[in-house]
Scaffold this motif. Structure first.
Motif, PDB file in Angstrom:
ATOM      1  N   LEU A   1       0.808  -1.220   0.000  1.00  0.00           N
ATOM      2  CA  LEU A   1       0.000   0.000   0.000  1.00  0.00           C
ATOM      3  C   LEU A   1       0.842   1.270   0.000  1.00  0.00           C
ATOM      4  CD1 LEU A   1      -2.665   1.613   0.314  1.00  0.00           C
ATOM      5  CD2 LEU A   1      -2.477   1.248   2.789  1.00  0.00           C
ATOM      6  N   LEU A   2       1.728   1.406   0.953  1.00  0.00           N
ATOM      7  CA  LEU A   2       2.409   2.686   1.166  1.00  0.00           C
ATOM      8  C   LEU A   2       3.285   3.138  -0.005  1.00  0.00           C
ATOM      9  CD1 LEU A   2       3.222   2.302   4.970  1.00  0.00           C
ATOM     10  CD2 LEU A   2       1.414   3.672   3.913  1.00  0.00           C
ATOM     11  N   PRO A   3       3.979   2.238  -0.705  1.00  0.00           N
ATOM     12  CA  PRO A   3       4.769   2.697  -1.860  1.00  0.00           C
ATOM     13  C   PRO A   3       3.958   2.864  -3.140  1.00  0.00           C
ATOM     14  CG  PRO A   3       5.701   0.683  -0.872  1.00  0.00           C
ATOM     15  CD  PRO A   3       4.306   0.843  -0.374  1.00  0.00           C
ATOM     16  N   GLN A   4       2.683   2.499  -3.143  1.00  0.00           N
ATOM     17  CA  GLN A   4       1.877   2.626  -4.357  1.00  0.00           C
ATOM     18  C   GLN A   4       1.652   4.092  -4.722  1.00  0.00           C
ATOM     19  OE1 GLN A   4      -1.721   0.378  -3.509  1.00  0.00           O
ATOM     20  NE2 GLN A   4      -0.977  -1.382  -4.686  1.00  0.00           N
ATOM     21  N   THR A   5       1.506   4.350  -6.020  1.00  0.00           N
ATOM     22  CA  THR A   5       1.132   5.688  -6.475  1.00  0.00           C
ATOM     23  C   THR A   5      -0.280   5.979  -6.003  1.00  0.00           C
ATOM     24  OG1 THR A   5       2.533   5.487  -8.432  1.00  0.00           O
ATOM     25  CG2 THR A   5       0.785   7.144  -8.500  1.00  0.00           C
ATOM     26  N   PHE A   6      -0.453   7.128  -5.332  1.00  0.00           N
ATOM     27  CA  PHE A   6      -1.745   7.436  -4.719  1.00  0.00           C
ATOM     28  C   PHE A   6      -2.778   7.734  -5.792  1.00  0.00           C
ATOM     29  CE2 PHE A   6      -4.369  10.472  -1.971  1.00  0.00           C
ATOM     30  CZ  PHE A   6      -5.061   9.426  -1.378  1.00  0.00           C
ATOM     31  N   LEU A   7      -3.905   7.038  -5.718  1.00  0.00           N
ATOM     32  CA  LEU A   7      -4.947   7.131  -6.741  1.00  0.00           C
ATOM     33  C   LEU A   7      -5.483   8.550  -6.890  1.00  0.00           C
ATOM     34  CD1 LEU A   7      -6.471   5.218  -8.676  1.00  0.00           C
ATOM     35  CD2 LEU A   7      -8.233   4.993  -6.918  1.00  0.00           C
ATOM     36  N   ALA A   8      -5.637   9.264  -5.779  1.00  0.00           N
ATOM     37  CA  ALA A   8      -6.228  10.612  -5.821  1.00  0.00           C
ATOM     38  C   ALA A   8      -5.209  11.680  -6.226  1.00  0.00           C
ATOM     39  CB  ALA A   8      -6.822  10.963  -4.458  1.00  0.00           C
ATOM     40  N   ASP A   9      -3.926  11.331  -6.199  1.00  0.00           N
ATOM     41  CA  ASP A   9      -2.870  12.288  -6.576  1.00  0.00           C
ATOM     42  C   ASP A   9      -1.669  11.499  -7.100  1.00  0.00           C
ATOM     43  OD1 ASP A   9      -0.998  14.237  -6.901  1.00  0.00           O
ATOM     44  OD2 ASP A   9      -1.012  14.953  -4.833  1.00  0.00           O
ATOM     45  N   PRO A  10      -1.653  11.181  -8.401  1.00  0.00           N
ATOM     46  CA  PRO A  10      -0.605  10.342  -8.982  1.00  0.00           C
ATOM     47  C   PRO A  10       0.805  10.923  -8.888  1.00  0.00           C
ATOM     48  CG  PRO A  10      -2.507  10.466 -10.444  1.00  0.00           C
ATOM     49  CD  PRO A  10      -2.706  11.489  -9.378  1.00  0.00           C
TER      50      PRO A  10
END
Length: 311
Positions: free
Chosen positions: A270-279
């Motif tokens: 989760l934490l290293p993933q590109t944030f869906l709401a702010d790529p």
């Protein structure tokens, strides 16, 4: 002819005075009231039980318009028929259905209930079953964790859930059978997860493909619970929702660490993933900006294959 008319008039008048005509009129009037009452009771019974017109009429006739006895008998019959139908339909695959999610004060529950078709998943009787499963699971959680402090998380499989009771009433297995009897499709209670958090922690949630008209229990095809700490109080709801949306959309398998570096498009932490709401940022970078941190999460997808235990 004149004498016959006079005789007839006197006879009717005599009967009227004696009350015979009044009695006939009263009987007719009471009969009309009874028929009206039957119709009112019939409509009331249909609305409260959801059973067919014919079965409700049969029940009222059987118990002389005693609606309480009629309703009890209908439930008993439906349950018998439901168990019979459940046994016949047991082998049929039930991969459709709904995720039910409820967040209360310092506690939350997420369940999956399956049926055969999306058509039945949209039926209000099936949705009532999802609600029953949700609140029975929450009640079980609260009864088991009254004396526990800190973070509590528990998972229940279908066989465990089926034994739970709705208050002091029927078991969830009985309620599933009853709903099968009403809707004629195979159904199953697949799994549930409950969480309880200390006062300084927060529970975010998100349901995708939400069923319209539901308020108490959110229902849809996908659901996520996220446990987090920190952030601004006025933004807790928004923060929890954004994190839940990301978990539903990106399907992480583990939490990871705040300092983990992304490993490309196949990143499952989760934490290293590109944030869906702010790529432009990772989830970890977004959380740092909010002065918050995620402690745990759970994601359900309706119909997905899972192991014997819910992780």
């Amino acid at each position: 002819m004149k004498m016959s008319l006079t005789f007839l008039f006197r006879t009717v008048t005599k009967d009227f005075v004696k009350g015979n005509v009044c009695q006939h009129v009263q009987s007719l009037h009471m009969g009309c009231q009874l028929l009206a009452a039957d119709k009112v009771l019939l409509m009331k019974l249909r609305k409260s039980t959801g059973y067919t017109f014919i079965n409700c009429k049969k029940a009222l006739e059987k118990f002389d318009n005693d609606i309480t006895q009629a309703e009890t008998w209908l439930h008993e019959q439906a349950q018998k028929e439901g168990w019979s139908k459940a046994n016949k339909l047991e082998g049929r695959k039930a991969k459709e259905g709904l995720i039910g999610l409820f967040v209360g004060e310092n506690a939350a529950v997420m369940v999956e209930v399956n049926c055969e078709t999306d058509f039945v998943a949209r039926n209000e009787k099936f949705q009532q079953l999802v609600k029953d499963v949700t609140f029975a699971t929450l009640a079980h959680h609260r009864s088991k964790t009254q004396s526990q402090e800190g973070y509590v998380k528990s998972a229940l499989a279908g066989d465990e859930l089926s034994k739970l009771r709705m208050g002091e009433g029927a078991s969830l297995a009985d309620q599933v059978a009853l709903t099968i009897g009403r809707l004629g499709e195979n159904m199953s209670v697949k799994r549930a997860v409950t969480v309880g958090v200390p006062a300084e922690w927060h529970i975010g949630s998100y349901v995708h493909g939400t069923v319209s008209g539901q308020t108490e229990v959110a229902m849809g095809r996908y659901g996520a619970l996220v446990i987090f700490q920190g952030g601004k109080e006025e933004e807790w709801d928004t923060l929890g929702r954004k994190l839940g949306q990301h978990i539903v959309g990106e399907a992480p398998l583990s939490l990871g660490n705040m300092d983990d570096l992304p490993c490309g498009e196949s990143e499952t932490r989760l934490l290293p993933q590109t944030f869906l709401a702010d790529p432009s940022r990772t989830v970890a970078q977004f959380l740092r900006g909010q002065q918050a941190r995620v402690l745990d999460f759970v994601r359900f997808q309706c119909g997905e294959k899972v192991g014997e235990e819910v992780e």
